[in-house]
Design an enzyme around this catalytic site. Sequence first.
Site, PDB file in Angstrom:
ATOM      1  N   SER A  82       0.821  -1.212   0.000  1.00  0.00           N
ATOM      2  CA  SER A  82       0.000   0.000   0.000  1.00  0.00           C
ATOM      3  C   SER A  82       0.852   1.257   0.000  1.00  0.00           C
ATOM      4  CB  SER A  82      -0.942  -0.006   1.209  1.00  0.00           C
ATOM      5  OG  SER A  82      -0.294   0.551   2.324  1.00  0.00           O
ATOM      6  N   LYS A  83       0.191   2.367  -0.309  1.00  0.00           N
ATOM      7  CA  LYS A  83       0.873   3.663  -0.309  1.00  0.00           C
ATOM      8  C   LYS A  83       1.498   3.925   1.045  1.00  0.00           C
ATOM      9  CE  LYS A  83      -1.873   6.264  -3.627  1.00  0.00           C
ATOM     10  NZ  LYS A  83      -2.633   7.456  -3.904  1.00  0.00           N
ATOM     11  N   ARG A  84       0.797   3.490   2.065  1.00  0.00           N
ATOM     12  CA  ARG A  84       1.280   3.751   3.428  1.00  0.00           C
ATOM     13  C   ARG A  84       2.582   3.011   3.723  1.00  0.00           C
ATOM     14  NH1 ARG A  84      -3.963   3.375   3.926  1.00  0.00           N
ATOM     15  NH2 ARG A  84      -3.826   1.158   4.377  1.00  0.00           N
TER      16      ARG A  84
END
Length: 508
Positions: A261-263
């Site tokens: 994920s982007k996170r």
Amino acid sequence: MKEVRVRFAPSPTGPLHIGGVRTALYNYLFAKKNGGKMLLRIEDTDQTRFVPGAEDYIIKSLDWCGIKFDESDIVGGPYGPYKQSNRKPLYKQYSDELIAKGHAYYAFDTAEELDNLRKEAEAQKKTFIYNAETRQELRNSLTMTKEDVDALIANGTPYTVRFMMPENYVVEMHDIIRGDIKVNTNTLDDKVLFKSDGMPTYHLANIVDDHLMKISHVIRGEEWLPSMPLHVLLYQAFGWEAPEFAHLPLLLKPDGNGKLSKRDGDRLGFPVFPMQWENPETHEISSGYKQSGYYAEAFINMLALLGWNPGTEQEIFSMDELIQAFSFDHCSKSGARFNVEKAKWFNHEYLMRRSSEEVGKEYQEWLKTEKNIDADIQYVTKVAALVKDRVNFVKEMWDQSFFFFEEPTTYDEVTVKKRWKENSADLMCQASEVIRNIDDFSAENIDKVLNEWITSNELGMGPVMNGLRLMLVGAGKGPHIHEILGLIGKDEALKRIEKGIKTLDVRP
Ligand code: GLU
């Protein structure tokens, strides 16, 4: 097949994740393979999630990747504008049309009221769903008189428009990658199509625009699969022919546990973004493939094979070869694990395939910016030819070649212990004399002369070469000694040998 028209439709809510780049790539490959068109549509109807700089970042990243659009607000096209906020006036009529046809309705429930309903349901260990079961008890145009509804709208009461999800109906769908899918509408809710701020939601704008822009194939990430029944029902409600759908497999973390994920940012030790991104609020920097030294071609080649395979053993593909080879037949349904070592391997392969001139130019620039060294291009090109096969990135060349640009200032302790023997200083003095007398200082001739000298005097290749390496490099690494000598030149070599003997010869 009808004319292939696909779109990449990012929401500018942050930087583009590599999964998003792969979606854009597969759209591009599919379009080009089939002589079709690919357009870029910016889906920015959710103003609360707008992030400044994100749109520009997305455009620049795709450009770096070599993914080119046939239509967009930048290159133009017959179906623009291609940014949804600039299309705002056109969506309301479609929302009105659905209401008129009985497929949608006005809802006046406030956010607070809905929140309370959710909490009440939670307290009873249930989930509140706005659907056929509950809509008859809520504040909407299905439970009010037309006069009341008109009055509320006339006096400016905020409202949303919701899709009237049919009750107990099985939506039959087909996905190019996943095959036939059936979903019962009882599991779905009455999604908001039009918001109180006068903007359509993603669902309405996406369908309306795909229709108006004559999109033939919707190719997007698996995370949108749950929206597919609603989208298919919307096409049916409008009486429009639906495009074909292909939902791509997720990109997974290297351990296979969950979606990349982007996170994840730099947490896993590798970039999840194509280019470096600076968060406009926190100014936190997330690294990117470009700035980490990856070639766009290597990055794209690596991404292409995460979720698709050519059906052969071939791994190295140019963009044109990918276009030729691509088809959904070899796309997998299951998630593809990201593997950073493989990513580096791809870069290595591309670096090796580049000419020494090209790599030399890149290295010359790196030397200037990182080491403030002004190096002659012909010299750097020769260095590049010697070391480019040993590294994954241009920036790693320094470690393999610093001694071509500066004399050693230290001598690696372990190597000294192992290689510097009692007779080494003596041998190096002799070697120095041999080197001084070489007239043709080409690597080839140096090799010949040194070899002859060593063999005829039975000095042993190891003791001489290891000693010389220490003198010239300061460590036990680097290309062949004659190559190093040939490049740094006689004077520099003699200077280094003299200095090395002085430093290492500690005999009384
Ligand atoms: N705007 C959506 C996104 O950000 C597009 C999804 C779709 O392709 O339909 O991914």
